[in-house]
Design a protein around this motif. Structure first.
Motif, PDB file in Angstrom:
ATOM      1  N   LYS A  36       0.832  -1.210   0.000  1.00  0.00           N
ATOM      2  CA  LYS A  36       0.000   0.000   0.000  1.00  0.00           C
ATOM      3  C   LYS A  36       0.864   1.256   0.000  1.00  0.00           C
ATOM      4  CE  LYS A  36      -4.168  -1.871   2.101  1.00  0.00           C
ATOM      5  NZ  LYS A  36      -5.088  -1.818   3.240  1.00  0.00           N
ATOM      6  N   ILE A  37       1.921   1.248   0.784  1.00  0.00           N
ATOM      7  CA  ILE A  37       2.826   2.399   0.816  1.00  0.00           C
ATOM      8  C   ILE A  37       3.462   2.595  -0.551  1.00  0.00           C
ATOM      9  CG2 ILE A  37       5.025   3.236   1.761  1.00  0.00           C
ATOM     10  CD1 ILE A  37       4.187   1.766   4.401  1.00  0.00           C
ATOM     11  N   SER A  38       3.977   1.519  -1.123  1.00  0.00           N
ATOM     12  CA  SER A  38       4.639   1.603  -2.431  1.00  0.00           C
ATOM     13  C   SER A  38       3.678   2.101  -3.505  1.00  0.00           C
ATOM     14  CB  SER A  38       5.209   0.240  -2.828  1.00  0.00           C
ATOM     15  OG  SER A  38       6.235  -0.141  -1.943  1.00  0.00           O
ATOM     16  N   GLN A  39       2.477   1.554  -3.538  1.00  0.00           N
ATOM     17  CA  GLN A  39       1.509   1.959  -4.556  1.00  0.00           C
ATOM     18  C   GLN A  39       1.124   3.435  -4.413  1.00  0.00           C
ATOM     19  OE1 GLN A  39       0.648   0.400  -7.344  1.00  0.00           O
ATOM     20  NE2 GLN A  39       2.177  -1.061  -6.646  1.00  0.00           N
ATOM     21  N   ALA A  40       0.971   3.905  -3.184  1.00  0.00           N
ATOM     22  CA  ALA A  40       0.617   5.310  -2.969  1.00  0.00           C
ATOM     23  C   ALA A  40       1.707   6.233  -3.502  1.00  0.00           C
ATOM     24  CB  ALA A  40       0.372   5.573  -1.486  1.00  0.00           C
ATOM     25  N   VAL A  41       2.961   5.889  -3.257  1.00  0.00           N
ATOM     26  CA  VAL A  41       4.066   6.734  -3.724  1.00  0.00           C
ATOM     27  C   VAL A  41       4.208   6.646  -5.245  1.00  0.00           C
ATOM     28  CG1 VAL A  41       6.565   7.124  -3.599  1.00  0.00           C
ATOM     29  CG2 VAL A  41       5.261   6.676  -1.514  1.00  0.00           C
ATOM     30  N   ILE A  42       3.997   5.468  -5.811  1.00  0.00           N
ATOM     31  CA  ILE A  42       4.054   5.325  -7.268  1.00  0.00           C
ATOM     32  C   ILE A  42       2.960   6.156  -7.932  1.00  0.00           C
ATOM     33  CG2 ILE A  42       3.661   3.677  -9.151  1.00  0.00           C
ATOM     34  CD1 ILE A  42       5.304   1.671  -7.479  1.00  0.00           C
ATOM     35  N   GLU A  43       1.762   6.139  -7.368  1.00  0.00           N
ATOM     36  CA  GLU A  43       0.669   6.951  -7.912  1.00  0.00           C
ATOM     37  C   GLU A  43       0.994   8.439  -7.808  1.00  0.00           C
ATOM     38  OE1 GLU A  43      -2.985   5.745  -6.024  1.00  0.00           O
ATOM     39  OE2 GLU A  43      -2.738   3.672  -6.709  1.00  0.00           O
ATOM     40  N   LEU A  44       1.572   8.864  -6.692  1.00  0.00           N
ATOM     41  CA  LEU A  44       1.990  10.257  -6.538  1.00  0.00           C
ATOM     42  C   LEU A  44       3.015  10.624  -7.617  1.00  0.00           C
ATOM     43  CD1 LEU A  44       2.138  12.936  -4.896  1.00  0.00           C
ATOM     44  CD2 LEU A  44       3.953  11.844  -3.560  1.00  0.00           C
ATOM     45  N   ALA A  45       3.969   9.752  -7.821  1.00  0.00           N
ATOM     46  CA  ALA A  45       5.000  10.005  -8.838  1.00  0.00           C
ATOM     47  C   ALA A  45       4.378  10.122 -10.226  1.00  0.00           C
ATOM     48  CB  ALA A  45       6.042   8.885  -8.818  1.00  0.00           C
ATOM     49  N   GLU A  46       3.461   9.214 -10.538  1.00  0.00           N
ATOM     50  CA  GLU A  46       2.810   9.249 -11.852  1.00  0.00           C
ATOM     51  C   GLU A  46       2.063  10.551 -12.073  1.00  0.00           C
ATOM     52  OE1 GLU A  46       0.370   5.748 -12.057  1.00  0.00           O
ATOM     53  OE2 GLU A  46       2.086   4.435 -12.450  1.00  0.00           O
ATOM     54  N   LYS A  47       1.395  11.050 -11.042  1.00  0.00           N
ATOM     55  CA  LYS A  47       0.669  12.324 -11.160  1.00  0.00           C
ATOM     56  C   LYS A  47       1.613  13.481 -11.444  1.00  0.00           C
ATOM     57  CE  LYS A  47      -3.178  11.020  -8.196  1.00  0.00           C
ATOM     58  NZ  LYS A  47      -3.823  11.193  -6.898  1.00  0.00           N
ATOM     59  N   GLN A  48       2.870  13.335 -11.011  1.00  0.00           N
ATOM     60  CA  GLN A  48       3.858  14.391 -11.238  1.00  0.00           C
ATOM     61  C   GLN A  48       4.688  14.148 -12.498  1.00  0.00           C
ATOM     62  OE1 GLN A  48       3.902  17.146  -9.426  1.00  0.00           O
ATOM     63  NE2 GLN A  48       2.271  16.324  -8.153  1.00  0.00           N
ATOM     64  N   GLY A  49       4.372  13.070 -13.226  1.00  0.00           N
ATOM     65  CA  GLY A  49       5.081  12.787 -14.467  1.00  0.00           C
ATOM     66  C   GLY A  49       6.419  12.100 -14.263  1.00  0.00           C
ATOM     67  N   VAL A  50       6.620  11.490 -13.113  1.00  0.00           N
ATOM     68  CA  VAL A  50       7.873  10.791 -12.810  1.00  0.00           C
ATOM     69  C   VAL A  50       7.565   9.299 -12.734  1.00  0.00           C
ATOM     70  CG1 VAL A  50       9.732  10.518 -11.127  1.00  0.00           C
ATOM     71  CG2 VAL A  50       8.734  12.787 -11.515  1.00  0.00           C
ATOM     72  N   THR A  51       8.443   8.487 -13.305  1.00  0.00           N
ATOM     73  CA  THR A  51       8.230   7.047 -13.285  1.00  0.00           C
ATOM     74  C   THR A  51       8.962   6.430 -12.108  1.00  0.00           C
ATOM     75  OG1 THR A  51       8.052   7.023 -15.689  1.00  0.00           O
ATOM     76  CG2 THR A  51       8.458   4.915 -14.613  1.00  0.00           C
ATOM     77  N   ALA A  52       8.200   5.750 -11.268  1.00  0.00           N
ATOM     78  CA  ALA A  52       8.757   5.008 -10.145  1.00  0.00           C
ATOM     79  C   ALA A  52       8.178   3.604 -10.203  1.00  0.00           C
ATOM     80  CB  ALA A  52       8.394   5.679  -8.822  1.00  0.00           C
ATOM     81  N   VAL A  53       8.969   2.627  -9.838  1.00  0.00           N
ATOM     82  CA  VAL A  53       8.532   1.233  -9.887  1.00  0.00           C
ATOM     83  C   VAL A  53       8.938   0.504  -8.614  1.00  0.00           C
ATOM     84  CG1 VAL A  53       8.643   1.067 -12.407  1.00  0.00           C
ATOM     85  CG2 VAL A  53      10.654   0.488 -11.044  1.00  0.00           C
ATOM     86  N   CYS A  54       8.260  -0.613  -8.378  1.00  0.00           N
ATOM     87  CA  CYS A  54       8.621  -1.492  -7.273  1.00  0.00           C
ATOM     88  C   CYS A  54       9.659  -2.496  -7.758  1.00  0.00           C
ATOM     89  CB  CYS A  54       7.402  -2.269  -6.786  1.00  0.00           C
ATOM     90  SG  CYS A  54       6.160  -1.248  -5.997  1.00  0.00           S
ATOM     91  N   TYR A  55      10.426  -2.991  -6.833  1.00  0.00           N
ATOM     92  CA  TYR A  55      11.305  -4.117  -7.127  1.00  0.00           C
ATOM     93  C   TYR A  55      11.187  -5.093  -5.964  1.00  0.00           C
ATOM     94  CZ  TYR A  55      14.627  -1.654  -4.053  1.00  0.00           C
ATOM     95  OH  TYR A  55      15.222  -1.013  -3.003  1.00  0.00           O
ATOM     96  N   ASP A  56      11.327  -6.372  -6.264  1.00  0.00           N
ATOM     97  CA  ASP A  56      11.098  -7.405  -5.265  1.00  0.00           C
ATOM     98  C   ASP A  56      12.302  -7.593  -4.353  1.00  0.00           C
ATOM     99  OD1 ASP A  56       8.640  -7.843  -6.405  1.00  0.00           O
ATOM    100  OD2 ASP A  56       9.234  -9.635  -7.502  1.00  0.00           O
ATOM    101  N   VAL A  57      12.003  -7.734  -3.064  1.00  0.00           N
ATOM    102  CA  VAL A  57      13.014  -8.062  -2.066  1.00  0.00           C
ATOM    103  C   VAL A  57      12.451  -9.194  -1.219  1.00  0.00           C
ATOM    104  CG1 VAL A  57      14.283  -7.229  -0.048  1.00  0.00           C
ATOM    105  CG2 VAL A  57      13.929  -5.711  -1.996  1.00  0.00           C
ATOM    106  N   GLU A  58      13.220 -10.268  -1.097  1.00  0.00           N
ATOM    107  CA  GLU A  58      12.791 -11.392  -0.274  1.00  0.00           C
ATOM    108  C   GLU A  58      13.131 -11.131   1.188  1.00  0.00           C
ATOM    109  OE1 GLU A  58      14.354 -15.133  -1.589  1.00  0.00           O
ATOM    110  OE2 GLU A  58      13.228 -15.072  -3.465  1.00  0.00           O
ATOM    111  N   ILE A  59      12.151 -11.379   2.041  1.00  0.00           N
ATOM    112  CA  ILE A  59      12.326 -11.259   3.477  1.00  0.00           C
ATOM    113  C   ILE A  59      12.014 -12.633   4.065  1.00  0.00           C
ATOM    114  CG2 ILE A  59      11.500 -10.124   5.578  1.00  0.00           C
ATOM    115  CD1 ILE A  59      12.906  -8.234   3.623  1.00  0.00           C
ATOM    116  N   VAL A  60      12.891 -13.135   4.909  1.00  0.00           N
ATOM    117  CA  VAL A  60      12.655 -14.420   5.550  1.00  0.00           C
ATOM    118  C   VAL A  60      12.304 -14.173   7.006  1.00  0.00           C
ATOM    119  CG1 VAL A  60      13.631 -16.671   6.150  1.00  0.00           C
ATOM    120  CG2 VAL A  60      14.247 -15.591   3.976  1.00  0.00           C
ATOM    121  N   LEU A  61      11.119 -14.635   7.365  1.00  0.00           N
ATOM    122  CA  LEU A  61      10.639 -14.538   8.743  1.00  0.00           C
ATOM    123  C   LEU A  61      10.320 -15.948   9.223  1.00  0.00           C
ATOM    124  CD1 LEU A  61       8.073 -11.611   8.344  1.00  0.00           C
ATOM    125  CD2 LEU A  61      10.371 -11.446   9.289  1.00  0.00           C
ATOM    126  N   GLY A  62      10.974 -16.399  10.281  1.00  0.00           N
ATOM    127  CA  GLY A  62      10.682 -17.713  10.838  1.00  0.00           C
ATOM    128  C   GLY A  62      10.748 -18.831   9.819  1.00  0.00           C
TER     129      GLY A  62
END
Length: 118
Positions: free
Chosen positions: A78-104
């Motif tokens: 949700k945080i990532s999508q909100a910032v990506i949408e903000l960037a798109e509204k300003q004409g800047v391209t931002a994307v997510c990239y995958d990071v693996e997290i190991v928990l238990g």
């Protein structure tokens, strides 16, 4: 001749101002991305700490870890999508990239952000 020089001057001034404006917007977006990624990193640290406080031998450990990991994935997305949408509204391209997290012993994929056109 004078009018051509004046028009050329105003055109150059407009282009320069547009570039400065775009740079300021891009700087604001990069700052928002950095803050979002810092928040995501903090959330990951909290999840790791929470899981490390659980008793691995307790009944329901795997379900608890899964719930913590899934909540982390949902909140960070949700945080990532909100910032990506903000960037798109300003004409800047931002994307997510995958990071693996190991928990238990379970792996979860979170998605921090990067600006790809600055």
């Amino acid at each position: 001749m004078k009018s051509k020089i004046t028009v050329a001057f105003f055109l150059m001034a407009f282009l320069l101002i547009s570039q400065i404006s775009f740079s300021a917007v891009t700087g604001d977006i990069i700052s928002a991305v950095e803050r979002a990624n810092a928040l995501i990193e903090s959330m990951v640290s909290q999840a790791i700490q929470t899981v490390s406080n659980l008793d691995e031998n307790a009944r329901g450990y795997d379900r608890a870890v899964k719930a913590i990991g899934e909540a982390l994935v949902m909140k960070t997305s949700k945080i990532s999508q909100a910032v990506i949408e903000l960037a798109e509204k300003q004409g800047v391209t931002a994307v997510c990239y995958d990071v693996e997290i190991v928990l238990g012993g379970q792996t979860f994929i979170i998605d921090p952000i990067r600006v790809i056109d600055d």
